[in-house]
Enzyme design. Structure first.
Site, PDB file in Angstrom:
ATOM      1  N   LYS A 224       0.850  -1.201   0.000  1.00  0.00           N
ATOM      2  CA  LYS A 224       0.000   0.000   0.000  1.00  0.00           C
ATOM      3  C   LYS A 224       0.881   1.243   0.000  1.00  0.00           C
ATOM      4  O   LYS A 224       1.468   1.613   1.010  1.00  0.00           O
ATOM      5  CB  LYS A 224      -0.920   0.034   1.227  1.00  0.00           C
ATOM      6  CG  LYS A 224      -2.058   1.044   1.005  1.00  0.00           C
ATOM      7  CD  LYS A 224      -2.582   1.690   2.256  1.00  0.00           C
ATOM      8  CE  LYS A 224      -1.845   2.917   2.706  1.00  0.00           C
ATOM      9  NZ  LYS A 224      -1.884   4.093   1.814  1.00  0.00           N
ATOM     10  N   GLU A 299       9.696   1.935  10.781  1.00  0.00           N
ATOM     11  CA  GLU A 299      10.745   2.955  10.653  1.00  0.00           C
ATOM     12  C   GLU A 299      10.035   4.296  10.620  1.00  0.00           C
ATOM     13  O   GLU A 299       9.232   4.547   9.725  1.00  0.00           O
ATOM     14  CB  GLU A 299      11.566   2.730   9.381  1.00  0.00           C
ATOM     15  CG  GLU A 299      12.626   1.659   9.511  1.00  0.00           C
ATOM     16  CD  GLU A 299      13.664   1.931  10.579  1.00  0.00           C
ATOM     17  OE1 GLU A 299      13.867   3.107  10.940  1.00  0.00           O
ATOM     18  OE2 GLU A 299      14.264   0.961  11.062  1.00  0.00           O
TER      19      GLU A 299
END
Ligand code: NAP
Ligand code: MG
Length: 542
Positions: A224, A299
């Site tokens: 996505k 992250e």
């Protein structure tokens, strides 16, 4: 559906193949590939009004979303330039993509890793063949300069090549046993369906550095991309498809994070989620996904410091700081956002960095002379300007910039002048919060020890740098700085495909991406005990 009319005709050394690409809605794009023995060229034939609507890729088919929610894909350097429109995928479409990935898993898992790697190697070659085309899309869609886009493409090619090589190195280890005629070994196995959720700021490199290792490891993927960067997302998936990824192994869902993204990450068949983006989204996603026992890798943001010592090469420190702070309009997770400079050289540093910031050529990224492009969209633009107000209100000294950049060719884009604040204190919001724009905060300190304390007084821990010629300080800095990556006498930004990437503290959760650690997140480790005594166990009864 990618309709390939292959091997249609041969004319001398030429083979012409036509692909009618069904990844976009009308008008369809026709790409004619011409091969010659010595050169390979790609001609893209686009109708004049080439506005795209992007489709999802589910189970090997390009399918139009049924959603009525449309979002326009705008060029941030000129919002009159509408690149395309996105129909925001529904929850049901997201679920179907996960189901397709789940169904494809058995076959992909059984495909030998080097064979999976060959397909990723082909994708690397296709990225290389289409490097310029993708770089142009990236600049038009995200705004970074064309040189930065080419750099991002090269990084992506390097990562895909590296991951393809890793397919031949998915080794475990053999381990000596405490018992005679016994030994143990480990194997790495894929997890199942993996979701790759990515941000807009590196819309080619980050997807590639997640999708490539996930596929090489034998997982099937639902990818996505960020809503702001669908065109690059579509193109990457088309190239992987052309490289030979079987149906269902890689799926693409273009939709909002809060709807399609949420449906993907909370689908019980998704065994792992690799996320890059903001802390705001990442922490919630981590809580939700880990609660059901799936693997998560996040992250997130950065507030990366540069330390400038009295013995620094000042020219180098200024140039590197400018690159780190204003490159990609400050929209890199590794961007330099704080400079911690010792008092002795602070006046000189501030004067020189302000001069450099003031001389930066701002403009559309497709102009090769441009040094800094726009911020990515209206939200980001407003956020950056509001942080400039916060800096002023909190009492920092505005040295340069501090406003929207206007003028020739800039008025229809989200341009912000490179901004430097001096006399920022560690408690100010512009010293603590990620701005994600071309805003640099200078914090003055008395010496190296105070510089280390200020640099580490931060919830994030992604990247950092020091400018000094003193080797003792270099190694103390390396030892004590609380960031996952650090640089010596070079900008806080940058990274290489074969070197692990990621942060600590509030920046990173889970295994490091890329390099020798790239496959760790995407594999389970299985330990195998082998007893070839043929007898009942005598020792080691614990
Ligand atoms: P973001 O707003 O957190 O979005 C990242 C991705 O998550 C997008 O695809 C987004 O979709 C999706 N998302 C949002 N809400 C979701 C939900 N509830 N469930 C599932 N997915 C959801 O980040 P961004 O604004 O795109 O990117 C900027 C941030 O990325 C900065 O903080 C930057 O530091 C960080 N970043 C970090 C690194 C690193 O390696 N540490 C690298 C690059 C960027 P939508 O686009 O539809 O919202
Ligand atoms: Mg965002």
């Amino acid at each position: 559906m990618l309709l390939q009319i292959d091997k249609l005709k041969f004319v001398g050394h030429f083979r012409t193949a036509a692909c009618v690409q069904a990844s976009r809605g009308a008008p369809k794009r026709i790409v004619i590939y011409c091969w010659a023995q010595r050169f390979r060229n790609t001609l893209t034939v686009l109708p004049n009004n080439s506005m795209d609507t992007y489709r999802n890729f589910i189970g090997g088919e390009w399918v139009e979303s049924t959603s009525s929610r449309m979002v326009q894909n705008l060029n941030p350097a000129n919002t009159d330039d509408v690149i395309g429109s996105v129909r925001q995928a529904t929850r049901d479409e997201a679920k179907r993509a996960v189901d397709a990935a789940a169904e494809a898993f058995r076959g992909w898992r059984a495909t030998p890793a080097p064979a999976r790697g060959r397909i990723v190697a082909r994708a690397a070659r296709l990225l290389e063949d289409h490097k310029e085309e993708l770089a142009q899309i990236l600049t038009r869609e995200e705004g970074k300069t064309i040189a930065e886009s080419r750099g991002e493409l090269q990084r992506s090619i390097n990562v895909a090549e590296f991951c393809a090589g890793e397919s031949r190195r998915m080794n475990g280890e053999t381990i000596q046993s405490e018992l005679s005629s016994n030994f143990a070994y480990t194997i790495k196995q894929p997890l199942g369906v993996v979701a790759c959720v990515t941000p807009w700021n590196f819309p080619v490199a980050i997807p590639v550095w997640k999708v490539a290792p996930a596929l090489v490891a034998g997982n099937t993927v639902v990818f996505k991309p960020a809503t702001l960067t669908p065109a690059t997302g579509v193109r990457i998936v088309e190239l992987f498809q052309e490289a030979g990824i079987p149906p269902g192994v890689l799926n693409l869902i273009i939709g909002s994070g809060s709807e399609a993204g949420d449906a993907i990450i909370n689908h019980p068949a998704v065994k792992a989620v690799s996320f890059t983006g903001s802390n705001q989204v990442g922490i919630r996603l981590y809580e939700e996904v880990s609660r059901r026992g799936a693997k998560v890798q996040c992250e997130m943001g950065g507030k990366n410091p540069v330390l400038v010592m009295e013995d620094a090469d000042m020219e180098l420190a200024v140039e590197s700081t400018a690159q780190g702070a204003f490159g990609s309009s400050g929209q890199r997770c590794t961007a330099t956002s704080r400079v911690v400079v010792v008092n002795d050289v602070a006046d000189e540093f501030v004067e020189r960095i302000a001069k450099r910031a003031g001389s930066m050529r701002i403009g559309a990224g497709n102009d090769p002379a441009t040094e800094m492009g726009p911020t990515v969209d209206e939200d980001q633009f407003k956020t950056v300007l509001s942080y400039i107000d916060i800096g002023r209100d909190d009492g920092a000294t505005l040295v340069c910039g501090g406003s929207r950049a206007m003028g020739d060719g800039l008025d229809k884009g989200y341009f912000v002048n490179p901004t430097v604040f001096d006399h920022v204190t560690a408690d100010m919001r512009i010293a603590r919060e990620e701005i994600f724009g071309p805003v640099l905060s200078v914090l003055r300190v008395k010496d190296f020890d105070e510089a280390m304390q200020v640099a580490n007084d931060c919830e994030y821990g992604l990247s950092s740098s020091i400018f000094t010629t003193d080797a003792v300080r270099v190694f103390r800095f390396v030892d004590e700085i609380e960031t996952g990556m650090t640089h010596i006498n070079s900008p806080t930004t940058g990274g290489e495909a074969h070197i692990p990437f990621g942060g600590i503290k509030g920046t990173g959760i889970g295994d490091r991406e890329q390099g020798s650690t790239a496959l760790d997140f995407y594999t389970d480790l299985k330990v195998v005990y082998v007893d070839y005594t043929g007898r009942k166990r005598e020792g080691n009864l614990y």
